[in-house]
Motif scaffolding. Structure first.
Motif, PDB file in Angstrom:
ATOM      1  N   SER A   1     -21.976 -34.689 -89.765  1.00 11.03           N
ATOM      2  CA  SER A   1     -22.650 -35.065 -88.532  1.00 11.03           C
ATOM      3  C   SER A   1     -22.662 -36.594 -88.462  1.00 11.03           C
ATOM      4  CB  SER A   1     -24.076 -34.511 -88.534  1.00 11.03           C
ATOM      5  OG  SER A   1     -24.735 -34.930 -87.370  1.00 11.03           O
ATOM      6  N   ILE A   2     -21.932 -37.139 -87.492  1.00 15.26           N
ATOM      7  CA  ILE A   2     -21.890 -38.593 -87.320  1.00 15.26           C
ATOM      8  C   ILE A   2     -23.030 -38.976 -86.377  1.00 15.26           C
ATOM      9  CG2 ILE A   2     -20.513 -40.547 -86.508  1.00 15.26           C
ATOM     10  CD1 ILE A   2     -19.294 -39.224 -88.955  1.00 15.26           C
ATOM     11  N   PRO A   3     -23.945 -39.833 -86.826  1.00 15.66           N
ATOM     12  CA  PRO A   3     -25.082 -40.204 -85.972  1.00 15.66           C
ATOM     13  C   PRO A   3     -24.650 -41.032 -84.764  1.00 15.66           C
ATOM     14  CG  PRO A   3     -25.230 -41.271 -88.130  1.00 15.66           C
ATOM     15  CD  PRO A   3     -24.009 -40.432 -88.142  1.00 15.66           C
ATOM     16  N   ALA A   4     -25.356 -40.859 -83.671  1.00 14.07           N
ATOM     17  CA  ALA A   4     -25.087 -41.628 -82.454  1.00 14.07           C
ATOM     18  C   ALA A   4     -25.282 -43.111 -82.722  1.00 14.07           C
ATOM     19  CB  ALA A   4     -26.023 -41.173 -81.334  1.00 14.07           C
TER      20      ALA A   4
ATOM     21  N   SER B   1     -18.513 -49.395 -87.033  1.00 17.60           N
ATOM     22  CA  SER B   1     -17.489 -49.468 -88.074  1.00 17.60           C
ATOM     23  C   SER B   1     -18.058 -50.122 -89.322  1.00 17.60           C
ATOM     24  CB  SER B   1     -16.270 -50.265 -87.593  1.00 17.60           C
ATOM     25  OG  SER B   1     -15.490 -49.502 -86.730  1.00 17.60           O
ATOM     26  N   GLY B   2     -17.730 -49.546 -90.470  1.00 18.26           N
ATOM     27  CA  GLY B   2     -18.192 -50.089 -91.739  1.00 18.26           C
ATOM     28  C   GLY B   2     -19.471 -49.456 -92.254  1.00 18.26           C
TER      29      GLY B   2
ATOM     30  N   VAL C   1     -23.785 -40.660 -95.907  1.00 20.75           N
ATOM     31  CA  VAL C   1     -23.927 -40.182 -97.275  1.00 20.75           C
ATOM     32  C   VAL C   1     -24.281 -38.696 -97.263  1.00 20.75           C
ATOM     33  CG1 VAL C   1     -25.177 -40.455 -99.452  1.00 20.75           C
ATOM     34  CG2 VAL C   1     -24.676 -42.466 -98.044  1.00 20.75           C
ATOM     35  N   LEU C   2     -23.491 -37.901 -97.977  1.00 16.98           N
ATOM     36  CA  LEU C   2     -23.771 -36.479 -98.140  1.00 16.98           C
ATOM     37  C   LEU C   2     -24.225 -36.272 -99.580  1.00 16.98           C
ATOM     38  CD1 LEU C   2     -20.642 -35.061 -96.298  1.00 16.98           C
ATOM     39  CD2 LEU C   2     -22.921 -35.372 -95.396  1.00 16.98           C
TER      40      LEU C   2
ATOM     41  N   LEU D   1     -19.002 -41.694 -97.142  1.00 17.27           N
ATOM     42  CA  LEU D   1     -17.914 -41.872 -96.186  1.00 17.27           C
ATOM     43  C   LEU D   1     -18.138 -43.155 -95.402  1.00 17.27           C
ATOM     44  CD1 LEU D   1     -18.052 -38.251 -94.840  1.00 17.27           C
ATOM     45  CD2 LEU D   1     -16.379 -39.139 -96.437  1.00 17.27           C
ATOM     46  N   ARG D   2     -17.135 -44.010 -95.353  1.00 16.33           N
ATOM     47  CA  ARG D   2     -17.188 -45.220 -94.534  1.00 16.33           C
ATOM     48  C   ARG D   2     -16.575 -44.888 -93.183  1.00 16.33           C
ATOM     49  NH1 ARG D   2     -20.771 -48.308 -96.406  1.00 16.33           N
ATOM     50  NH2 ARG D   2     -20.563 -48.701 -98.590  1.00 16.33           N
TER      51      ARG D   2
END
Length: 185
Positions: free
Chosen positions: A69-72, A76-77, A81-82, A100-101
């Motif tokens: 799930s990519i937060p709104a 970049s950069g 974290v999972l 994940l970057r």
């Protein structure tokens, strides 16, 4: 979950090199130092017959698809974290975190500036001179914007609440830059 590293039916015994402590002591001058045992990799136990699949490490490497799930509003950069989804440690230690970057790709129309989004919209000379409504694309769909009479090339209009969304504090703004587009009839 990591296993013992032993083949099916094999036993796991105390390491003979460290006596099952997982550490080796050595003296360097006046100091006594300890290090993880190189024979058992600090586990203190060794299988009598190592597993052929994991080669005695207790873990088998496999690929797995993980939903993310990519937060709104992420930039970049920044990292996602999972927890507990990283590589498993040897000999029963828990897995680490998967970090994940994120790299946000450039868009063909929209340009990002922090929480604000910029877009250049071509307008005709009569629209710029006389003013009137135009459709402006935003991340959330097109909105109608009323040009003022006498709009100049490069003039910036602001549409509040149509920029980058954030969970914490709302949204940035979307700005529209006019550019004349002359057409001959």
């Amino acid at each position: 979950m990591p296993g013992s590293g032993a083949a099916p039916g094999a036993k796991v015994e105390a390491c003979s090199a460290c006596g099952g402590s997982g550490q080796r002591r050595f003296q360097q001058g006046f100091f006594v130092l300890t290090r993880p045992c190189p024979t058992c990799d600090g586990a203190g136990r060794i299988p009598t017959r190592p597993c052929s699949a994991c080669e005695g490490t207790g873990t088998v490497r496999k690929e797995e698809e993980v939903p993310i799930s990519i937060p709104a509003g992420i930039e970049s950069g920044q990292a996602v974290v999972l927890e507990g989804r990283g590589e498993a440690g040897a000999h029963g230690t828990p897995p680490g975190d998967l970090v994940l970057r994120v790299i946000v790709r450039e868009h063909a129309i929209f340009k990002r500036d922090g929480d604000d989004v910029h877009v250049a919209v071509p307008v005709t000379f009569p629209q710029a001179a006389l003013g009137g409504p135009i459709q402006v694309p935003t991340l959330w769909g097109a909105v109608e914007l009323k040009l003022k009479a006498g709009t100049q090339p490069g003039q910036v209009y602001r549409v509040r609440g149509k920029g980058i969304a954030h969970r914490d504090y709302g949204q940035g703004t979307s700005t529209c830059t006019s550019s004349w587009k002359c057409r001959r009839s």
